[in-house]
Write a protein that holds these residues in place. Structure first.
Motif, PDB file in Angstrom:
ATOM      1  N   ARG A  13      35.661  31.342  41.581  1.00  0.00           N
ATOM      2  CA  ARG A  13      34.795  32.586  41.312  1.00  0.00           C
ATOM      3  C   ARG A  13      35.653  33.753  41.301  1.00  0.00           C
ATOM      4  NH1 ARG A  13      31.674  29.257  40.302  1.00  0.00           N
ATOM      5  NH2 ARG A  13      29.616  28.671  41.070  1.00  0.00           N
ATOM      6  N   GLY A  14      35.489  34.055  39.791  1.00  0.00           N
ATOM      7  CA  GLY A  14      36.227  35.351  39.551  1.00  0.00           C
ATOM      8  C   GLY A  14      37.895  35.435  39.745  1.00  0.00           C
ATOM      9  N   LEU A  15      38.172  34.143  39.309  1.00  0.00           N
ATOM     10  CA  LEU A  15      39.697  33.988  39.677  1.00  0.00           C
ATOM     11  C   LEU A  15      40.523  34.698  38.334  1.00  0.00           C
ATOM     12  CD1 LEU A  15      41.371  32.201  41.413  1.00  0.00           C
ATOM     13  CD2 LEU A  15      41.420  30.349  39.874  1.00  0.00           C
ATOM     14  N   SER A  16      41.175  35.432  38.668  1.00  0.00           N
ATOM     15  CA  SER A  16      41.967  36.428  37.737  1.00  0.00           C
ATOM     16  C   SER A  16      43.541  36.415  37.949  1.00  0.00           C
ATOM     17  CB  SER A  16      41.473  37.923  37.548  1.00  0.00           C
ATOM     18  OG  SER A  16      40.100  37.743  37.426  1.00  0.00           O
ATOM     19  N   LYS A  17      44.429  36.510  37.068  1.00  0.00           N
ATOM     20  CA  LYS A  17      45.657  36.723  37.186  1.00  0.00           C
ATOM     21  C   LYS A  17      46.446  37.684  36.281  1.00  0.00           C
ATOM     22  CE  LYS A  17      49.631  36.180  39.492  1.00  0.00           C
ATOM     23  NZ  LYS A  17      50.106  36.627  40.658  1.00  0.00           N
ATOM     24  N   ASN A  18      46.967  38.742  36.695  1.00  0.00           N
ATOM     25  CA  ASN A  18      47.673  39.726  35.820  1.00  0.00           C
ATOM     26  C   ASN A  18      49.063  39.714  36.051  1.00  0.00           C
ATOM     27  OD1 ASN A  18      45.110  40.578  35.103  1.00  0.00           O
ATOM     28  ND2 ASN A  18      45.199  42.448  36.546  1.00  0.00           N
ATOM     29  N   PHE A  19      49.953  39.739  34.755  1.00  0.00           N
ATOM     30  CA  PHE A  19      51.374  40.016  34.908  1.00  0.00           C
ATOM     31  C   PHE A  19      51.678  41.302  34.393  1.00  0.00           C
ATOM     32  CE2 PHE A  19      50.779  35.546  34.783  1.00  0.00           C
ATOM     33  CZ  PHE A  19      51.295  35.088  36.070  1.00  0.00           C
ATOM     34  N   GLY A  20      51.908  42.288  35.291  1.00  0.00           N
ATOM     35  CA  GLY A  20      51.813  43.631  34.444  1.00  0.00           C
ATOM     36  C   GLY A  20      50.611  43.939  34.115  1.00  0.00           C
ATOM     37  N   ASN A  21      50.496  44.386  32.620  1.00  0.00           N
ATOM     38  CA  ASN A  21      49.345  44.749  32.028  1.00  0.00           C
ATOM     39  C   ASN A  21      48.682  43.561  31.250  1.00  0.00           C
ATOM     40  OD1 ASN A  21      49.936  47.477  32.550  1.00  0.00           O
ATOM     41  ND2 ASN A  21      51.320  47.911  30.826  1.00  0.00           N
ATOM     42  N   LEU A  22      49.490  42.401  31.348  1.00  0.00           N
ATOM     43  CA  LEU A  22      48.861  41.180  30.723  1.00  0.00           C
ATOM     44  C   LEU A  22      47.984  40.376  31.594  1.00  0.00           C
ATOM     45  CD1 LEU A  22      48.863  39.189  28.378  1.00  0.00           C
ATOM     46  CD2 LEU A  22      50.603  38.039  29.508  1.00  0.00           C
TER      47      LEU A  22
END
Length: 318
Positions: A13-22
């Motif tokens: 649920r709502g799984l998100s991964k950011n690498f800096g601004n990406l």
């Protein structure tokens, strides 16, 4: 942290991964039933590998969470690791070890019972047709042989859940076909498989499928369900001059996509368009282009084009 067991191998649920601004993965909801093959379809950079690594506990999500085999992720991933198998996109076994040495090493890594280890390795060598390569250094194996060895190592400890990250990207068609036959055998024995791919002919083999585009899930369902609900009418055009016909059709209003496949064109027109077949044939006739056109069922590639175009289409101004 343990939770109540369900019939789902994975629930995110709502799984998100950011690498800096990406934003590699954005707000992903996912439900993977047990004992089936669930596919991730998408181009390179769509978030498939990042999602798999989060579900394995190798990457910590920026936000959101998942329950994998009744275990919270992020959370007690050390307890999860003995219950899952992971076959990476790039061959990652030891090239200076033989096939049997790699299998023995993996068995020791997973603390496979010593009294059963030899029999289990022998079983896998025969099951995955590695008898002739058993004492061969893995760096000298062919692509198909490396693939079979990698799968044997991934399932050696009899995992409940198997993650496969584009496992057939470097093998020939026969090896791909044999590999998928092995996957269905594993499912028959109760294993759940999550496999990422960018091959349409592989995606259609999955029991269920999520289509990822630029880190976002844009479709989810059984392949047949997705093909029946594209929101597009698919028109196949066979023209004497396909390049000229394609140039004309591209300029028509309401045409979402036109692609040449050999001597035929595949045209996608939204279902909201009135009489889409006449829309195409009339234009071709008016420009003296000799062509036969007919409506055809949607392919999985049509689904992918339709859902990704919907995602990228600008919103209508108020």
């Amino acid at each position: 942290m343990k939770v109540v067991s369900t019939d789902l191998a994975i629930k995110a649920r709502g799984l998100s991964k950011n690498f800096g601004n990406l934003a590699a993965v954005s707000n992903l909801d996912l439900e993977v039933p047990r004992a089936m093959i669930y596919g991730f379809l998408g181009p390179n950079g769509s978030g498939k590998s990042t999602t798999i690594r989060m579900l394995c506990g190798l990457l910590t999500p920026t936000s959101g969470s998942a329950i994998v085999l009744d275990t919270q992720v992020p959370g007690d991933t050390e307890a999860l690791k003995p219950r899952i198998g992971y076959m990476t996109q790039k061959f990652s076994l030891y090239g200076d070890l033989t096939c049997i040495e790699n299998l023995r090493f993996i068995a020791d890594i997973y603390s496979y019972p010593r009294e059963r280890k030899a029999a289990r390795i022998n079983e896998l060598i025969h099951k995955y047709d590695l008898s002739a390569q058993v004492h061969q250094f893995t760096r000298t194996l062919s692509g198909g042989e490396k693939q079979r060895l990698a799968l044997a190592c991934a399932v050696l400890h009899e995992p409940e859940l198997l993650f496969l990250d584009e496992p057939t990207s470097a093998v020939d068609p026969k090896s791909r076909r044999d590999f998928w036959a092995s996957l269905f055998e594993l499912v028959e024995m109760g294993t759940t498989i999550l496999v990422s791919t960018h091959y349409m002919d592989e995606a259609v083999r999955c029991h269920r499928l999520a289509i990822l585009d630029q880190g976002t899930k844009v479709a989810d369902g059984a392949p047949a369900e997705l093909q029946a609900s594209t929101g597009m009418t698919i028109i196949e055009v066979q023209a004497d001059n396909p390049a000229r016909a394609q140039a004309l059709i591209k300029r028509l209003p309401d045409v979402a996509s036109v692609t040449q496949l050999g001597l035929k064109l595949r045209v996608l027109i939204p279902d909201t368009t009135r009489e889409p077949l006449s829309h195409v044939t009339r234009a071709l006739s008016e420009h003296d282009i000799q062509a036969d056109a007919k409506e055809v069922p949607a392919s999985l590639e049509d689904v992918f084009v339709a859902v990704t175009q919907k995602k990228r289409a600008p919103e209508n101004p108020e």
